[in-house]
Design a protein around this motif. Structure first.
Motif, short mmCIF file in Angstrom:
data_model
loop_
_atom_site.label_atom_id
_atom_site.label_comp_id
_atom_site.label_asym_id
_atom_site.label_seq_id
_atom_site.Cartn_x
_atom_site.Cartn_y
_atom_site.Cartn_z
N GLU A 149 0.54 -1.13 -0.09
CA GLU A 149 0.13 0.20 -0.40
C GLU A 149 1.05 1.51 0.16
N TYR A 194 -4.06 8.23 15.29
CA TYR A 194 -3.48 8.07 13.55
C TYR A 194 -3.38 6.59 14.04
N THR A 195 -3.62 5.65 13.28
CA THR A 195 -2.45 4.11 12.68
C THR A 195 -1.46 4.58 12.19
N SER A 196 -0.43 3.11 12.29
CA SER A 196 0.75 3.72 11.63
C SER A 196 0.55 3.91 10.14
N MET A 197 -0.97 3.30 9.53
CA MET A 197 -0.40 3.25 7.97
C MET A 197 -1.12 5.23 7.34
N GLU A 198 -1.99 5.49 8.84
CA GLU A 198 -1.80 6.71 8.50
C GLU A 198 -0.91 7.84 8.30
N PHE A 199 -0.64 7.14 9.55
CA PHE A 199 0.37 8.35 10.23
C PHE A 199 1.53 8.87 8.94
N THR A 250 0.91 7.15 5.99
CA THR A 250 0.78 8.68 5.03
C THR A 250 0.24 9.80 4.85
N HIS A 251 0.43 10.29 5.91
CA HIS A 251 -0.22 11.73 6.26
C HIS A 251 1.52 12.10 6.38
N ASN A 287 2.70 12.62 2.22
CA ASN A 287 1.97 13.67 1.82
C ASN A 287 1.60 15.09 2.00
N GLU A 334 2.06 -1.45 15.89
CA GLU A 334 0.74 -0.40 15.22
C GLU A 334 1.16 0.19 16.37
#
Ligand SMILES: *Cc1c(COP(=O)(O)O)cnc(C)c1O
Length: 389
Positions: free
Chosen positions: A20, A335-340, A342-343, A346, A363
């Motif tokens: 991802e 945030y999850t790990s993936m969300e952060f 990604t943030h 970005n 996690e």
């Protein structure tokens, strides 16, 4: 119709967890973003020139073109024993207590084949280097995760391993200085682990790939410095991180002679040892003055300080690593790990590894690697200053 049916062991390997993030990276690059990739644990610095010069000589020598010994050249095993004596004051018999590997990953991946039968358990740190788990699965065993928690200084709590699992466990993987958490372990922890494993007949495999990458006066220990270690275990070592030789594929295992011999028995049936020219270059590496790795530590220290000062400006609370070239960063609330990850990508173009990619207890964290050039790390630190959470 012909059908390609993969084995269960291949199907059991979890899917690529970073697919991802790779997708998001590709999107950012396509949009023209200058991505700083801090995901890779692969030294960016070149191999020292004296090692390369030795390799050039060794590759011309016809005696090196034949099959090597499966346990390694006697001279290389002696060089390993000498390096252990100099660095850790640990005595090793080069004949029986040292085996040369095609990178330490090779030895780690093969070891469970020597000790795990169908249904046996192997204890693995979570988060951890993914090979521990897959090697146990490939051998037909069952990995049991040992959570490495921040409140426990990222040391596993062995008392929490259920009795039934202790009794069916054959191996315990440990790794300090630790990838990905950057934690170190003291003598007391190793003593506890040795006592636990002696009581339950569990072999300790300590992965010591990062003992030379440290940032304070207290040098990381070899597990073999601790009393009783050689009775219950072995230690894996790598030239990849210490001498920037990741692509050369050379490492070694040392310790208990019966465990080393069993690993050798597996290897005789699978590979035919490490190219002798690479071993001669490895001897040159191990014979270098120990102080030469200081330059390497200074480079990582500068990068670490840059990143830490950038992180400080974001308001994130991060402990500076005591060792390794990783920064293990708790993600902010919400945030999850993936969300952060990604943030962060970005907002700043900085690519990091979501901690859950190393196991469920990862996690809530992301890992930043300091193996990009100091210039790029400087740029990353500047960009971090403008991050809004
Ligand atoms: C890099 C790394 C290794 C692999 O080392 P090689 O000798 O290159 O195979 C082993 N363990 C850990 C934890 C690592 O990070």
């Amino acid at each position: 119709m012909f059908r390609i049916e993969k084995s269960r062991r291949i199907k059991e390997v979890p899917p690529y967890l970073f697919a991802e993030i790779d997708k998001i990276k590709a999107e950012q690059i396509a949009r023209g973003v200058d991505v700083i990739d801090l995901t890779i644990g692969d030294p960016d610095l070149p191999t020292p020139s004296d090692i390369i010069s030795q390799m050039k000589k060794s590759i011309e020598d016809p005696k090196n073109h034949a099959y090597p010994s499966y346990i390694g050249m006697p001279e290389m095993r002696q060089a390993v024993a000498k390096w252990y004596q100099n660095r850790f004051k640990v005595k090793l018999d080069p004949e029986t207590e040292v085996i040369i590997l095609i990178g330490s990953k090779e030895g780690i991946a093969h070891l469970p084949l020597a000790f795990i039968d169908n249904g046996d358990y192997g204890l693995v740190p979570d988060p951890g280097y993914p090979v521990y788990k897959t090697s146990i699965l490939f051998a037909g065993g069952i990995p049991h995760f040992l959570p490495l928690l921040k409140e426990n200084h990222y040391l596993p709590d062995l008392d929490k391993v259920p009795q039934a699992i202790r009794n069916k466990s054959k191996l315990l993987f440990l790794n300090y200085p630790n990838n990905p958490t950057s934690a170190t372990a003291g003598k007391e922890f190793f003593e506890q682990a040795i006592a636990f494993c002696r009581n339950h007949n569990i072999i300790i495999c300590h992965d010591a790939a990062y003992t030379e990458i440290y940032f304070n006066e207290k040098k990381p220990l070899s597990f073999l410095e601790v009393e009783g270690a050689k009775e219950v275990g072995i230690e894996f070592h790598s030239l990849s991180k210490t001498f920037n030789m990741a692509g050369w594929r050379i490492g070694f295992a040392v310790g208990n002679s019966e465990i080393i011999a069993a690993l050798g028995q597996i290897k005789t049936n699978i590979d035919s040892g490490c190219f002798k020219a690479i071993q001669e270059a490895g001897i040159t590496a191990l014979q270098k003055d120990l102080s030469e790795t200081k330059k390497l530590r200074e480079i990582y220290q500068e990068r670490k300080d840059l990143i830490m000062s950038g992180l400080k400006k974001t308001g994130l609370e991060v402990e500076p690593p005591a060792a390794t070239f990783y920064v293990w960063l708790p993600v902010p609330d919400g945030y999850t790990s993936m969300e952060f990850a990604t943030h962060l990508l970005n907002q700043t173009g900085i690519l990091t590894t979501p901690g859950n990619g190393f196991g469920p207890s990862g996690e809530g964290f992301i890992r930043m690697s300091l193996t990009a050039s100091t210039e790029r790390i400087k740029e990353a630190a500047n960009r971090l200053a403008s991050l809004s959470l």
